[in-house]
Write a protein that holds these residues in place. Structure first.
Motif, mmCIF file in Angstrom:
data_model
loop_
_atom_site.group_PDB
_atom_site.id
_atom_site.type_symbol
_atom_site.label_atom_id
_atom_site.label_comp_id
_atom_site.label_asym_id
_atom_site.label_seq_id
_atom_site.Cartn_x
_atom_site.Cartn_y
_atom_site.Cartn_z
ATOM 1 N N MET A 161 2.477 12.184 1.289
ATOM 2 C CA MET A 161 2.436 12.501 2.713
ATOM 3 C C MET A 161 1.832 11.361 3.532
ATOM 4 O O MET A 161 2.375 10.972 4.569
ATOM 5 C CB MET A 161 1.652 13.791 2.957
ATOM 6 N N VAL A 162 0.708 10.795 3.062
ATOM 7 C CA VAL A 162 0.104 9.706 3.845
ATOM 8 C C VAL A 162 0.975 8.451 3.803
ATOM 9 O O VAL A 162 1.013 7.684 4.777
ATOM 10 C CB VAL A 162 -1.352 9.392 3.417
ATOM 11 N N ALA A 163 1.709 8.257 2.695
ATOM 12 C CA ALA A 163 2.685 7.158 2.683
ATOM 13 C C ALA A 163 3.710 7.408 3.789
ATOM 14 O O ALA A 163 4.117 6.479 4.503
ATOM 15 C CB ALA A 163 3.359 7.058 1.319
ATOM 16 N N GLY A 164 4.088 8.669 3.956
ATOM 17 C CA GLY A 164 5.000 9.053 5.041
ATOM 18 C C GLY A 164 4.389 8.788 6.413
ATOM 19 O O GLY A 164 5.059 8.284 7.318
ATOM 20 N N PHE A 165 3.082 9.098 6.567
ATOM 21 C CA PHE A 165 2.388 8.798 7.838
ATOM 22 C C PHE A 165 2.537 7.311 8.163
ATOM 23 O O PHE A 165 2.848 6.927 9.290
ATOM 24 C CB PHE A 165 0.880 9.084 7.732
ATOM 25 N N ALA A 166 2.245 6.481 7.132
ATOM 26 C CA ALA A 166 2.257 5.028 7.336
ATOM 27 C C ALA A 166 3.641 4.546 7.729
ATOM 28 O O ALA A 166 3.793 3.733 8.657
ATOM 29 C CB ALA A 166 1.776 4.319 6.060
ATOM 30 N N VAL A 167 4.661 5.069 7.059
ATOM 31 C CA VAL A 167 6.035 4.664 7.379
ATOM 32 C C VAL A 167 6.382 5.104 8.806
ATOM 33 O O VAL A 167 6.923 4.331 9.604
ATOM 34 C CB VAL A 167 7.040 5.266 6.361
ATOM 35 N N LYS A 181 -7.090 2.963 3.404
ATOM 36 C CA LYS A 181 -6.934 4.130 4.274
ATOM 37 C C LYS A 181 -5.972 5.151 3.656
ATOM 38 O O LYS A 181 -6.220 6.356 3.675
ATOM 39 C CB LYS A 181 -6.404 3.637 5.619
ATOM 40 N N LEU A 182 -4.887 4.632 3.081
ATOM 41 C CA LEU A 182 -3.929 5.514 2.413
ATOM 42 C C LEU A 182 -4.606 6.271 1.281
ATOM 43 O O LEU A 182 -4.455 7.484 1.145
ATOM 44 C CB LEU A 182 -2.777 4.690 1.827
ATOM 45 N N LEU A 183 -5.370 5.528 0.472
ATOM 46 C CA LEU A 183 -5.992 6.155 -0.688
ATOM 47 C C LEU A 183 -7.065 7.146 -0.283
ATOM 48 O O LEU A 183 -7.104 8.267 -0.804
ATOM 49 C CB LEU A 183 -6.585 5.089 -1.620
ATOM 50 N N GLY A 194 0.826 -1.205 0.000
ATOM 51 C CA GLY A 194 0.000 0.000 0.000
ATOM 52 C C GLY A 194 0.855 1.248 0.000
ATOM 53 O O GLY A 194 0.594 2.199 -0.747
ATOM 54 N N ILE A 195 1.903 1.259 0.825
ATOM 55 C CA ILE A 195 2.794 2.421 0.899
ATOM 56 C C ILE A 195 3.498 2.636 -0.443
ATOM 57 O O ILE A 195 3.561 3.746 -0.957
ATOM 58 C CB ILE A 195 3.831 2.235 2.033
ATOM 59 N N ALA A 196 3.966 1.525 -1.029
ATOM 60 C CA ALA A 196 4.655 1.635 -2.323
ATOM 61 C C ALA A 196 3.690 2.147 -3.386
ATOM 62 O O ALA A 196 4.038 3.020 -4.191
ATOM 63 C CB ALA A 196 5.224 0.282 -2.729
ATOM 64 N N PHE A 197 2.453 1.642 -3.368
ATOM 65 C CA PHE A 197 1.462 2.050 -4.357
ATOM 66 C C PHE A 197 1.159 3.544 -4.236
ATOM 67 O O PHE A 197 1.154 4.276 -5.236
ATOM 68 C CB PHE A 197 0.187 1.216 -4.195
ATOM 69 N N ALA A 198 0.927 3.999 -2.995
ATOM 70 C CA ALA A 198 0.617 5.422 -2.779
ATOM 71 C C ALA A 198 1.792 6.291 -3.227
ATOM 72 O O ALA A 198 1.602 7.350 -3.831
ATOM 73 C CB ALA A 198 0.294 5.679 -1.310
#
Lengths: 55, 228
Positions: free
Chosen positions: B86-92, B4-6, A16-20
């Motif tokens: 940014m939300v990918a950053g949140f997740a990381v 959630k990311l999307l 999911g992170i990679a996709f976003a």
């Protein structure tokens, strides 16, 4: 079992992170850096306002 | 997680993009149009008649509907791109135990996004009004990308590092692009008045700062609300 589920979940997280990330970079590239003239004209004012190096 | 990311990314991008576009058409487009009048030669500053003055013009920014709709669409696309990163950053950050991200922290992420993506590159490459010039395009794009990347890495090192050393490395990363120096022009050639160009630069940064904070705030809010 729990471990397997946890690691499967971690993998979807990473996917999911990679996709976003890829989608986000793609949108920014298309709007900000694409040299295609149609894209440039549509995005012209946005590029100036967001200070993308434009022309 | 992907959903959630999307959802938080798309929602924040749409909302902040709309606000940014509205601010842009209200405050920036009139200056752009005025700059274009000088760029095209429809208006002249320091003209051959010898007059050092030129009249202030007030273009009607709302008149060109197609142009503004394009701007709205592309601003939403751009801010949605920012929001997804940014939300990918949140997740990381949360995966590394540096959460939870909520609206308040999101706003700080937004402010730092502004610093990395707008303020830092503008330190070397000022926002360009049509009718002013910059150095060669490819070189500027490379420097822009390098500066944004180095600044982001530096901010992460300072924000999430645990030692004085990581903070020092972070500071160095942020400073490096400016010590190397942005691609520079060797002549001044702009045909637009400096007053107009300066106003355009300050307004661009102001609109971007506000839009980024809104982006982070909404992204953080939706992210926090959709916690499973």
């Amino acid at each position: 079992m729990t471990k397997v589920i946890a690691s499967a979940r971690a993998n979807t997280d990473v996917l999911g992170i990679a996709f976003a990330t890829v989608l986000g970079l793609g949108l920014i590239f298309a709007a900000g850096f694409s040299h295609a003239s149609g894209m440039h004209d549509m995005a012209h004012d946005t590029r100036h306002a967001v200070s993308f190096p434009c022309h | 997680m992907s959903r959630k990311l999307l959802t938080s990314g798309l929602f924040a991008g749409l909302a902040a993009g709309l606000i940014a576009a509205l601010l842009q058409v209200t405050f920036i487009t009139p200056l752009l149009l005025a700059g274009e009048a000088f760029e095209s030669g429809a208006q002249l500053h320091f003209s051959t008649t010898g007059s050092p003055q030129s009249e202030v013009i007030h273009p009607e920014a709302w008149a060109d509907v197609t142009r503004n709709l394009n701007t709205v669409a592309m601003t939403i696309v751009t801010y949605t791109g920012f929001a997804l990163l940014m939300v990918a950053g949140f997740a990381v950050a949360e995966r590394f135990g540096r959460g939870p991200v909520d609206a308040r922290r999101g706003a700080i992420w937004g402010l730092l996004g502004f610093v990395a993506v707008q303020l830092a590159p503008s330190f070397g490459l000022p926002p360009e009004l049509p009718g002013t010039i910059g150095a060669e395009l490819a070189a500027r794009q490379v420097w822009w990308l390098g500066t944004v990347s180095a600044t982001l890495a530096g901010l992460v090192a300072i924000g999430f590092g645990r030692t004085a050393m990581s903070a020092a490395v972070g500071g160095l990363l942020i400073a490096a692009p400016h010590l190397i120096g942005a691609p520079a022009i060797d002549t001044y050639f702009g045909v637009a008045p400096p007053e107009l160009s300066a106003h355009f630069a300050t307004r661009s940064l102001g609109v971007a700062a506000l839009s980024w904070v809104v982006l982070g705030l909404i992204a953080g809010l939706v992210w926090d609300r959709s916690r499973a």
